[in-house]
Design a protein around this motif. Structure first.
Motif, PDB file in Angstrom:
ATOM      1  N   ILE A 521       9.220  12.815  -9.657  1.00 41.57           N
ATOM      2  CA  ILE A 521       8.689  12.725 -11.014  1.00 41.57           C
ATOM      3  C   ILE A 521       7.547  13.707 -11.121  1.00 41.57           C
ATOM      4  CG2 ILE A 521       9.315  10.325 -11.522  1.00 41.57           C
ATOM      5  CD1 ILE A 521       6.662   9.439 -10.527  1.00 41.57           C
ATOM      6  N   ALA A 522       7.122  13.962 -12.347  1.00 39.88           N
ATOM      7  CA  ALA A 522       6.023  14.905 -12.551  1.00 39.88           C
ATOM      8  C   ALA A 522       4.760  14.368 -11.923  1.00 39.88           C
ATOM      9  CB  ALA A 522       5.819  15.150 -14.052  1.00 39.88           C
ATOM     10  N   ALA A 523       3.912  15.289 -11.465  1.00 40.10           N
ATOM     11  CA  ALA A 523       2.676  14.863 -10.806  1.00 40.10           C
ATOM     12  C   ALA A 523       1.805  14.036 -11.737  1.00 40.10           C
ATOM     13  CB  ALA A 523       1.911  16.093 -10.319  1.00 40.10           C
ATOM     14  N   SER A 524       1.692  14.465 -12.995  1.00 40.30           N
ATOM     15  CA  SER A 524       0.850  13.726 -13.932  1.00 40.30           C
ATOM     16  C   SER A 524       1.413  12.343 -14.187  1.00 40.30           C
ATOM     17  CB  SER A 524       0.729  14.498 -15.252  1.00 40.30           C
ATOM     18  OG  SER A 524       2.013  14.692 -15.834  1.00 40.30           O
ATOM     19  N   SER A 525       2.757  12.239 -14.282  1.00 37.49           N
ATOM     20  CA  SER A 525       3.379  10.937 -14.508  1.00 37.49           C
ATOM     21  C   SER A 525       3.115  10.006 -13.337  1.00 37.49           C
ATOM     22  CB  SER A 525       4.892  11.103 -14.713  1.00 37.49           C
ATOM     23  OG  SER A 525       5.516   9.848 -14.850  1.00 37.49           O
ATOM     24  N   PHE A 526       3.210  10.532 -12.113  1.00 37.76           N
ATOM     25  CA  PHE A 526       2.931   9.682 -10.954  1.00 37.76           C
ATOM     26  C   PHE A 526       1.464   9.271 -10.915  1.00 37.76           C
ATOM     27  CE2 PHE A 526       1.429   8.999  -6.672  1.00 37.76           C
ATOM     28  CZ  PHE A 526       2.299   8.005  -6.252  1.00 37.76           C
ATOM     29  N   ALA A 527       0.593  10.190 -11.333  1.00 37.58           N
ATOM     30  CA  ALA A 527      -0.830   9.860 -11.341  1.00 37.58           C
ATOM     31  C   ALA A 527      -1.103   8.698 -12.290  1.00 37.58           C
ATOM     32  CB  ALA A 527      -1.645  11.085 -11.755  1.00 37.58           C
ATOM     33  N   TYR A 528      -0.432   8.700 -13.431  1.00 35.05           N
ATOM     34  CA  TYR A 528      -0.583   7.581 -14.354  1.00 35.05           C
ATOM     35  C   TYR A 528      -0.075   6.292 -13.720  1.00 35.05           C
ATOM     36  CZ  TYR A 528      -1.612  10.868 -18.143  1.00 35.05           C
ATOM     37  OH  TYR A 528      -2.183  11.819 -18.932  1.00 35.05           O
ATOM     38  N   LYS A 529       1.043   6.358 -13.017  1.00 36.80           N
ATOM     39  CA  LYS A 529       1.582   5.167 -12.355  1.00 36.80           C
ATOM     40  C   LYS A 529       0.641   4.693 -11.240  1.00 36.80           C
ATOM     41  CE  LYS A 529       5.397   4.721 -14.712  1.00 36.80           C
ATOM     42  NZ  LYS A 529       5.628   3.517 -15.564  1.00 36.80           N
ATOM     43  N   ALA A 530      -0.046   5.644 -10.597  1.00 37.42           N
ATOM     44  CA  ALA A 530      -1.040   5.258  -9.586  1.00 37.42           C
ATOM     45  C   ALA A 530      -2.197   4.507 -10.237  1.00 37.42           C
ATOM     46  CB  ALA A 530      -1.554   6.504  -8.857  1.00 37.42           C
ATOM     47  N   ASP A 531      -2.568   4.910 -11.455  1.00 40.06           N
ATOM     48  CA  ASP A 531      -3.595   4.173 -12.193  1.00 40.06           C
ATOM     49  C   ASP A 531      -3.151   2.744 -12.485  1.00 40.06           C
ATOM     50  OD1 ASP A 531      -5.278   6.314 -12.193  1.00 40.06           O
ATOM     51  OD2 ASP A 531      -5.109   6.776 -14.325  1.00 40.06           O
ATOM     52  N   ILE A 532      -1.872   2.580 -12.818  1.00 43.22           N
ATOM     53  CA  ILE A 532      -1.337   1.235 -13.082  1.00 43.22           C
ATOM     54  C   ILE A 532      -1.462   0.380 -11.826  1.00 43.22           C
ATOM     55  CG2 ILE A 532       0.677  -0.099 -13.775  1.00 43.22           C
ATOM     56  CD1 ILE A 532      -0.464   1.611 -15.992  1.00 43.22           C
ATOM     57  N   TYR A 533      -1.154   0.972 -10.685  1.00 45.72           N
ATOM     58  CA  TYR A 533      -1.260   0.239  -9.422  1.00 45.72           C
ATOM     59  C   TYR A 533      -2.718  -0.173  -9.172  1.00 45.72           C
ATOM     60  CZ  TYR A 533      -0.714  -0.969  -4.501  1.00 45.72           C
ATOM     61  OH  TYR A 533      -0.715  -1.647  -3.307  1.00 45.72           O
ATOM     62  N   GLY A 534      -3.640   0.781  -9.386  1.00 45.59           N
ATOM     63  CA  GLY A 534      -5.050   0.468  -9.185  1.00 45.59           C
ATOM     64  C   GLY A 534      -5.518  -0.649 -10.102  1.00 45.59           C
ATOM     65  N   LEU A 535      -5.059  -0.628 -11.354  1.00 45.15           N
ATOM     66  CA  LEU A 535      -5.417  -1.699 -12.278  1.00 45.15           C
ATOM     67  C   LEU A 535      -4.848  -3.037 -11.805  1.00 45.15           C
ATOM     68  CD1 LEU A 535      -6.640  -2.692 -14.934  1.00 45.15           C
ATOM     69  CD2 LEU A 535      -4.521  -2.005 -16.089  1.00 45.15           C
ATOM     70  N   GLY A 536      -3.618  -3.009 -11.280  1.00 45.44           N
ATOM     71  CA  GLY A 536      -3.011  -4.232 -10.772  1.00 45.44           C
ATOM     72  C   GLY A 536      -3.822  -4.841  -9.638  1.00 45.44           C
ATOM     73  N   VAL A 537      -4.335  -3.994  -8.757  1.00 41.67           N
ATOM     74  CA  VAL A 537      -5.159  -4.490  -7.650  1.00 41.67           C
ATOM     75  C   VAL A 537      -6.444  -5.119  -8.194  1.00 41.67           C
ATOM     76  CG1 VAL A 537      -6.493  -3.810  -5.618  1.00 41.67           C
ATOM     77  CG2 VAL A 537      -4.209  -2.849  -5.991  1.00 41.67           C
ATOM     78  N   ILE A 538      -7.049  -4.488  -9.207  1.00 38.43           N
ATOM     79  CA  ILE A 538      -8.262  -5.042  -9.815  1.00 38.43           C
ATOM     80  C   ILE A 538      -7.966  -6.412 -10.425  1.00 38.43           C
ATOM     81  CG2 ILE A 538      -9.919  -4.736 -11.702  1.00 38.43           C
ATOM     82  CD1 ILE A 538      -9.786  -1.732 -11.167  1.00 38.43           C
ATOM     83  N   LEU A 539      -6.810  -6.545 -11.089  1.00 41.07           N
ATOM     84  CA  LEU A 539      -6.433  -7.844 -11.659  1.00 41.07           C
ATOM     85  C   LEU A 539      -6.298  -8.892 -10.561  1.00 41.07           C
ATOM     86  CD1 LEU A 539      -3.753  -6.805 -14.328  1.00 41.07           C
ATOM     87  CD2 LEU A 539      -6.188  -7.261 -14.674  1.00 41.07           C
ATOM     88  N   LEU A 540      -5.720  -8.503  -9.429  1.00 41.21           N
ATOM     89  CA  LEU A 540      -5.590  -9.438  -8.310  1.00 41.21           C
ATOM     90  C   LEU A 540      -6.953  -9.830  -7.754  1.00 41.21           C
ATOM     91  CD1 LEU A 540      -2.511  -7.984  -6.342  1.00 41.21           C
ATOM     92  CD2 LEU A 540      -2.573  -9.940  -7.891  1.00 41.21           C
ATOM     93  N   GLU A 541      -7.870  -8.878  -7.697  1.00 41.91           N
ATOM     94  CA  GLU A 541      -9.226  -9.197  -7.232  1.00 41.91           C
ATOM     95  C   GLU A 541      -9.914 -10.175  -8.185  1.00 41.91           C
ATOM     96  OE1 GLU A 541     -11.700  -5.976  -5.464  1.00 41.91           O
ATOM     97  OE2 GLU A 541     -10.060  -4.674  -6.080  1.00 41.91           O
ATOM     98  N   LEU A 542      -9.716  -9.979  -9.494  1.00 38.79           N
ATOM     99  CA  LEU A 542     -10.302 -10.882 -10.474  1.00 38.79           C
ATOM    100  C   LEU A 542      -9.734 -12.291 -10.343  1.00 38.79           C
ATOM    101  CD1 LEU A 542     -10.312  -8.567 -13.617  1.00 38.79           C
ATOM    102  CD2 LEU A 542     -12.331  -9.454 -12.471  1.00 38.79           C
ATOM    103  N   LEU A 543      -8.439 -12.389 -10.036  1.00 32.90           N
ATOM    104  CA  LEU A 543      -7.779 -13.686  -9.947  1.00 32.90           C
ATOM    105  C   LEU A 543      -8.059 -14.398  -8.633  1.00 32.90           C
ATOM    106  CD1 LEU A 543      -4.334 -12.720 -11.501  1.00 32.90           C
ATOM    107  CD2 LEU A 543      -5.877 -14.458 -12.411  1.00 32.90           C
ATOM    108  N   THR A 544      -8.114 -13.641  -7.541  1.00 34.58           N
ATOM    109  CA  THR A 544      -8.209 -14.257  -6.220  1.00 34.58           C
ATOM    110  C   THR A 544      -9.627 -14.303  -5.675  1.00 34.58           C
ATOM    111  OG1 THR A 544      -7.883 -12.159  -5.032  1.00 34.58           O
ATOM    112  CG2 THR A 544      -5.900 -13.379  -5.710  1.00 34.58           C
ATOM    113  N   GLY A 545     -10.492 -13.384  -6.133  1.00 33.48           N
ATOM    114  CA  GLY A 545     -11.829 -13.290  -5.560  1.00 33.48           C
ATOM    115  C   GLY A 545     -11.842 -12.614  -4.208  1.00 33.48           C
ATOM    116  N   ARG A 546     -10.693 -12.064  -3.772  1.00 24.33           N
ATOM    117  CA  ARG A 546     -10.579 -11.396  -2.470  1.00 24.33           C
ATOM    118  C   ARG A 546     -10.648  -9.886  -2.653  1.00 24.33           C
ATOM    119  NH1 ARG A 546      -7.470 -14.312   1.762  1.00 24.33           N
ATOM    120  NH2 ARG A 546      -6.681 -12.262   2.364  1.00 24.33           N
ATOM    121  N   PRO A 547     -11.208  -9.153  -1.673  1.00 19.15           N
ATOM    122  CA  PRO A 547     -11.219  -7.690  -1.739  1.00 19.15           C
ATOM    123  C   PRO A 547      -9.852  -7.111  -1.388  1.00 19.15           C
ATOM    124  CG  PRO A 547     -12.237  -8.432   0.289  1.00 19.15           C
ATOM    125  CD  PRO A 547     -11.941  -9.676  -0.502  1.00 19.15           C
ATOM    126  N   MET A 548      -9.718  -5.793  -1.530  1.00 19.96           N
ATOM    127  CA  MET A 548      -8.446  -5.113  -1.258  1.00 19.96           C
ATOM    128  C   MET A 548      -7.985  -5.325   0.174  1.00 19.96           C
ATOM    129  SD  MET A 548      -5.960  -3.314  -2.285  1.00 19.96           S
ATOM    130  CE  MET A 548      -4.686  -2.185  -1.735  1.00 19.96           C
TER     131      MET A 548
END
Length: 629
Positions: A521-548
Motif C-alpha cells: 500500500i502507499a506509504a502515506s496510507s500505511f502511516a495513517y493506519k499506523a496512527d489508527i493502531y497507536g490510537l487503539g493502544v491509547i484506548l486500551l490504556e484508558l480502559l485497562t490502566g496498563r502501559p504498553m
C-alpha cells in the motif's frame, strides 16, 4: 354512599391544572431571569429560552429534564461565551426548581461576579462545575450545607480568601480549586471519599492536612507558604512552651565559650581549604593555556557552542544539543517563527543563550526545556536521523501550521540546516496522558467520563488532521500516550505531529512494531493506519490502566488473551469498576480499540469511522447521566 358532585370534580381538576401551569411559568421565569444576568445571550434567549415555549418539551438549550418532563434536573451551559454574573438566587430561591436541580455546569465561559449564599437552597445539587471563568470573591461557606454535593470544580477563576470547610459533606468525591488566589490554611476534608483533589497555583499557607497518602505533590504545588508531606519543605517545629523558653535563657557561659572555639576552628579550616583550591586552579589554568596553544598550532580551533544544560533527572550531566561554529554565527532570521504570537520576535540567539534541561531522549530525537530571559518556558525538539531536505522540511512545517486544531499542539518556530533540525513548542506543565495514567494522578479528575472525553477529543483531532493533510500524506507516525499532553485547561493535545517519515521502498519495521511489505500500500496510507493502531493502544490504556509493556507482556497481546478466555471484565481498570462505570459502554469502547489494533493494517477502520464510534458511545453515556439525574 356520598358521591362527589360533578362540578366539584371539574373545579378540582381546574385548580390542579392552573397550579401546574403557574408552577411551569415560575420555573421558566426563574431560568430566563438567571440567563438574563449573563450578557451576550440575546440570540439564545430569543430563539429558545422564552415564555412561549416549554423548557422540557421544547428542549431549551442546555436544559435537561427528568423522564416525565415535568421538572428541570440539569443545567449545562458549557462554552457558550456567556459573561455577566452568576446569580444563584434565580435558580435556588425557586422552591420547585431548587428541589429538582441536581447539576449546574457553566465551564469555559467569561462569567464574573461572586457565588451568593443562596446556592445552599439547591439542596439536591450533586455537581457544581464553574471552571474556566472569572468568578471572584470568597467561595461561600454555604456550600457546606449541600449534603448531596459530590463534585465541585471552581478551578481557573479569580476566587480569593479562605477555602470553605466542606468536611461535613461526606460524599464529596471531587474538589478542584487550582489556579485561583485562595489564601490561609487548607481546611479539613473527608479525604476517605475524595478521588480528585487539587489546590495548586494559589497562595495557601500552613501545613497540609493528612491526605492518607492519596494525593501527591501536584495537588499542592505553587503554594510557596504550604509545608509538610508531600511537599519537600517541612513545616517548622512547634514553638517551645514558656517553661522551655525560660530554661533556654540560662545557657552557661562555659558552653558559649566552647561553641565560639568551634566556630573559630571552622573558620580557619574554611580559609585553608579555599587557599588550596585557588592554588590548584591557577596551576590548572596554566596547563590549559599551554594545551590551547598546542591545539591552535594543530589547526583545531573550531569549538562547538552548546546550550548550557542540566540533566532533568540527575541534575549533573550536560546536554548534547550543540551547533558548530559556522551555524552558530548564522543571522537570527534563520529561526523561522510561525504564525503563533506567543514567540513573536524570538531570535535564534535567544535559544542558544537560554539555559536548557534535558527532558528525555526519544525515538526520533531529544527534548530540552529552555527558559528564556523573559521567563517563558519552551521545549526544543532536536530531530535526528531524518533524511529530508531543508526545503521539504520547511514546507512540511508550514503545512502543519496551516492545519490548526485545538487538540493539536502546534509548533511555534523551527530551525533547519544541513546538520540541525529544531522545533520549538510551548512547554506543557501538566504533563502527559502516560504520566496521568501510569504515574501520579496529580489530583485531576480521571473517572470514566473524563477518559471517554479524552478518547473522543483525540480521535476527532486525528480525524481532522488526516482529512486536512490527506493530499500531502502527513500522518503523526508516533502516536502514543506520552505524546498526548495536557494544556493549562487540562485539555488533551497531540504533540510532535508529523515528525516521523515512512519509506515504503524498504520493508523495515514501521511504527508500532509491524512490517509493511514493500509495494503493498502507499506509504502515506500505511502511516495513517499506523496512527489508527497507536490510537487503539491509547484506548486500551484508558480502559485497562496498563502501559504498553508490563512485565515483558505486550498490552494488545494481553487484552486479546483475556478476551479470548471470555474474561472481558477482567480487562478493565479496577478504578473504573469500583466507580461503577457502565460495563456495557466500556465493552463498546473495547471493541473499537480491538478493531484499531488489528494486525492487518488494511482491515483497520478509518479515523473518521473511529471518531464516529467513540462519539456515539460518549453521547450514550451523556444520555445515561441525564436519565439518572
Amino acid at each position: 354512599m356520598n358521591q362527589t358532585p360533578l362540578w366539584v370534580t371539574f373545579l378540582s381538576f381546574f385548580i390542579i391544572l392552573h397550579t401546574t401551569h403557574s408552577l411551569d411559568a415560575v420555573v421558566k421565569s426563574s431560568l430566563i431571569n438567571f440567563l438574563s444576568e449573563l450578557s451576550n445571550n440575546n440570540a439564545l434567549l430569543n430563539s429558545v429560552w422564552n415564555t412561549s415555549t416549554d423548557p422540557c418539551t421544547d428542549r431549551w438549550t442546555g436544559v435537561t429534564c427528568n423522564s416525565r418532563k415535568n421538572s428541570v434536573s440539569r443545567l449545562n451551559l458549557t462554552r457558550l461565551n456567556l459573561s455577566g454574573s452568576f446569580d444563584a438566587s434565580h435558580l435556588c430561591n425557586d422552591q420547585s426548581l431548587a428541589a429538582s436541580l441536581s447539576v449546574i455546569i457553566l465551564d469555559g465561559n467569561n462569567i464574573q461576579g461572586e457565588i451568593s449564599a443562596d446556592i445552599s437552597n439547591c439542596t439536591q445539587l450533586s455537581r457544581l462545575r464553574l471552571s474556566q471563568n472569572r468568578i471572584s470573591g470568597n467561595l461561600t461557606g454555604s456550600l457546606s450545607l449541600l449534603s448531596n454535593l459530590k463534585r465541585l470544580d471552581v478551578s481557573y477563576n479569580n476566587f480569593t480568601g479562605a477555602l470553605p470547610d466542606l468536611s461535613r459533606i461526606s460524599g464529596l468525591t471531587m474538589f478542584l480549586a487550582q489556579y485561583n488566589q485562595f489564601t490561609d490554611k487548607i481546611p479539613q476534608f473527608d479525604f476517605s471519599n475524595l478521588r480528585q483533589f487539587n489546590v495548586s497555583y494559589n497562595d495557601l499557607s500552613g501545613p497540609i492536612p493528612d491526605t492518607r497518602g492519596k494525593f501527591d505533590l501536584s495537588s499542592f504545588f505553587h503554594n510557596p507558604k504550604l509545608c509538610g508531606d508531600p511537599l519537600p519543605n517541612k513545616c517548622p517545629p512547634t514553638p517551645p512552651s514558656n517553661l522551655e523558653g525560660k530554661k533556654s535563657k540560662h545557657v552557661s557561659k562555659t558552653r558559649i565559650l566552647i561553641f565560639s572555639g568551634y566556630a573559630v576552628l571552622g573558620l580557619l579550616a574554611i580559609v585553608f581549604i579555599t587557599w588550596r583550591i585557588c592554588k590548584r586552579r591557577k596551576s590548572e589554568q596554566k596547563v590549559e593555556a599551554v594545551n590551547n596553544v598546542e591545539s591552535a598550532d594543530d589547526g583545531n580551533i573550531n569549538k562547538s557552542k552548546a546550550f548550557e544544560s542540566r540533566d532533568y533527572i540527575t541534575g549533573e550531566s550536560k546536554s548534547e544539543l550543540s551547533m558548530n561554529s559556522a551555524e552558530s554565527s548564522l543571522p537570527s532570521s534563520s529561526l523561522v517563527v510561525l504564525t503563533s504570537p506567543v514567540v513573536n520576535g524570538l531570535k535564534f540567539g535567544e535559544l542558544l543563550r537560554a539555559p536548557a534541561e534535558l527532558l528525555g531522549r526519544r525515538k526520533n530525537g531529544t527534548l530540552y526545556k529552555i527558559v528564556l530571559e523573559n521567563g517563558m518556558n519552551l521545549v526544543v525538539k532536536r530531530i535526528k536521523d531524518w533524511a529530508i531536505s531543508s526545503n521539504d522540511f520547511k514546507l512540511r512545517m508550514q503545512r502543519l501550521d496551516q492545519a490548526k486544531h485545538p487538540n493539536i499542539l502546534p509548533a511555534l518556530a523551527f530551525y533547519c540546516s544541513k546538520q540541525e533540525k529544531l522545533l520549538v513548542y510551548e512547554f506543557q506543565e501538566n504533563g502527559s496522558l502516560f504520566r496521568l495514567l501510569h504515574g501520579a494522578q496529580m489530583g485531576q479528575a480521571f473517572d470514566w467520563a473524563r477518559r471517554l472525553d479524552i478518547a473522543a477529543k483525540i480521535s476527532e483531532a486525528l480525524s481532522f488532521m488526516h482529512q486536512e493533510l490527506g493530499e500531502a500524506g502527513i500522518a503523526h507516525g508516533n502516536l502514543k500516550s506520552s505524546n498526548i499532553l495536557f494544556n493549562k485547561s487540562m485539555e488533551p493535545c497531540i504533540s510532535e505531529y508529523g515528525l516521523m517519515a515512512f519509506d515504503i521502498q524498504d520493508s523495515s519495521t514501521f511504527a508500532n512494531g509491524f512490517k509493511c511489505p514493500a509495494g503493498a500500500i502507499a506509504a502515506s496510507s500505511f502511516a495513517y493506519k499506523a496512527d489508527i493502531y497507536g490510537l487503539g493502544v491509547i484506548l486500551l490504556e484508558l480502559l485497562t490502566g496498563r502501559p504498553m509493556q508490563k512485565d515483558g507482556v505486550d498490552l494488545t497481546t494481553w487484552v486479546h488473551s483475556v478476551v479470548r478466555e471470555e474474561w472481558t471484565v477482567e480487562v478493565f481498570d479496577k478504578g473504573l469498576i469500583s466507580e461503577g462505570a457502565s460495563e456495557e459502554r466500556m465493552v463498546h469502547l473495547l471493541q473499537v480499540a480491538i478493531k484499531c489494533v488489528n494486525r492487518s493494517p488494511a482491515t483497520r477502520p478509518t479515523i473518521s469511522q473511529v471518531a464516529a464510534m467513540i462519539n456515539a458511545i460518549k453521547e450514550e453515556e451523556e444520555r445515561s447521566i441525564v436519565s439518572e439525574a
